[in-house]
Design an enzyme around this catalytic site. Sequence first.
Site, PDB file in Angstrom:
ATOM      1  N   GLY A   7     -24.079   2.249  -3.115  1.00  0.00           N
ATOM      2  CA  GLY A   7     -23.085   2.964  -3.904  1.00  0.00           C
ATOM      3  C   GLY A   7     -22.646   2.102  -5.072  1.00  0.00           C
ATOM      4  N   HIS A   8     -21.357   2.200  -5.416  1.00  0.00           N
ATOM      5  CA  HIS A   8     -20.858   1.455  -6.580  1.00  0.00           C
ATOM      6  C   HIS A   8     -21.111  -0.043  -6.444  1.00  0.00           C
ATOM      7  CE1 HIS A   8     -18.598   5.231  -7.095  1.00  0.00           C
ATOM      8  NE2 HIS A   8     -18.766   4.954  -8.366  1.00  0.00           N
ATOM      9  N   VAL A   9     -20.687  -0.618  -5.319  1.00  0.00           N
ATOM     10  CA  VAL A   9     -20.842  -2.070  -5.159  1.00  0.00           C
ATOM     11  C   VAL A   9     -22.287  -2.427  -4.808  1.00  0.00           C
ATOM     12  CG1 VAL A   9     -20.050  -4.123  -3.940  1.00  0.00           C
ATOM     13  CG2 VAL A   9     -18.453  -2.257  -4.347  1.00  0.00           C
ATOM     14  N   LYS A  12       0.865  -1.180   0.000  1.00  0.00           N
ATOM     15  CA  LYS A  12       0.000   0.000   0.000  1.00  0.00           C
ATOM     16  C   LYS A  12       0.894   1.220   0.000  1.00  0.00           C
ATOM     17  CE  LYS A  12      -4.550   0.558   0.315  1.00  0.00           C
ATOM     18  NZ  LYS A  12      -5.579  -0.302  -0.223  1.00  0.00           N
ATOM     19  N   GLY A  55     -26.205   0.652   2.004  1.00  0.00           N
ATOM     20  CA  GLY A  55     -25.284   1.383   1.132  1.00  0.00           C
ATOM     21  C   GLY A  55     -25.441   0.945  -0.314  1.00  0.00           C
ATOM     22  N   TYR A 105     -25.081  -1.107  -5.525  1.00  0.00           N
ATOM     23  CA  TYR A 105     -25.999  -1.091  -6.671  1.00  0.00           C
ATOM     24  C   TYR A 105     -25.862  -2.392  -7.494  1.00  0.00           C
ATOM     25  CZ  TYR A 105     -27.946  -0.157 -11.229  1.00  0.00           C
ATOM     26  OH  TYR A 105     -28.668  -0.281 -12.384  1.00  0.00           O
TER      27      TYR A 105
END
Length: 350
Positions: A182-184, A80, A180, A186
């Site tokens: 959001g991107h995932v 990271k 939630g 949905y």
Amino acid sequence: MDLFGQMANYDYGEVHVARDQASSLRAIVAIHDTRLGPSLGGCRFLYYEKEEAGFVDALRLARGMTYKAALAGVEHGGGKSVLLKPRGHFDRSALFRAFGEFVEKLGGRYITAEDSGTGLEDMEVIRQVTKHVTGVGVDNGGSGDPSPFTALGVRRGIEACAKAKLGRVDLSGLHIVVQGIGHVGYYLCKELHDKGVSLTVADVDPLKAERAQREFGAKIVPLEHIFDEECDVIAPCALGSALNDETIPRLRCKIVAGAANNQLAEPRHGDALYQRGILYAPDYAINAGGLINVAQEVKGYDAEESRRRTMNIYDTILEIAERSVRAAAPTYRIADTMVEERLSKAAKGR
Ligand code: NAD
């Protein structure tokens, strides 16, 4: 800052730092483990009040990547990077170019990708000076948005939990709550709707919840009631620490399986779920689809292969659930044990 003490806490041998006056770059690259392959993990670009917080973030997140990659069967170690965002004016392209040069100097031991505060355009700048970068645009042979793959993996993980806990071979007719959208979240709703699931959702953004209602017939509940819903599965897909002292006693579900990172506020909350008889799919095991997809880029991107590998999350989650029953131990501990087994096997194979 107790640099080496922190490295010891997180079991590290190697952390790299770079500073470039001209571009204001101040970068930390944490390489946690390379037994399975070169380290891979995102690049954060955030304001940090104290440098130490950025350093610890890099250590903590890279170790998490080692675990996620090992369980996903991805031939990478955990890495990271954290770039301390300058307070004053700076040239973003110059900064990411300087970071790319730093990554290049590491000779492939660390491969970078998008993370909080970085995006596709930054990865494209990095790509001008090093090939050790993923998450570049589809037009440049990249893998694009990881969210659909993450959602696919979560759906497969839920199927494995349904098999282990409910004896079900499919999800048809189950009631699943998604926190939630959001991107995932949905894409997960879409996956589940296609499998005949009835959905309940909540999102701080009412437009996102309404979209799930419109497209998938989802019921919307107020945010504060999402953990009180009686259902088969709860899928936390918002922020971390959803499973804590306040929410766990309220749960009226049999399974918790969602995409969010760091769902357990503390490890002991994994014990609390186990004691309540709720099957918890460890977050880093079930949400690895995006990582699997991005890792595919290193070899030459192949969406079909990403999909095939992501489907295998079913087997991983089923194994965790079955071993949890056999060993009478919480799933989060079983997942950690499986990682240690895989890493020590890789070390012996060298
Ligand atoms: P996102 O920001 O697109 O979606 C998060 C959604 O949660 C947003 O719609 C937001 O409005 C909503 N939200 C925030 N707080 C909420 C609350 N208290 N109650 C209800 N809704 C709330 O993020 P994402 O990319 O969909 O990721 C979701 C989670 O999954 C994150 O924890 C992320 O770290 C993790 N994750 C994502 C991926 C990926 O491929 N995007 C991969 C692995 C893990």
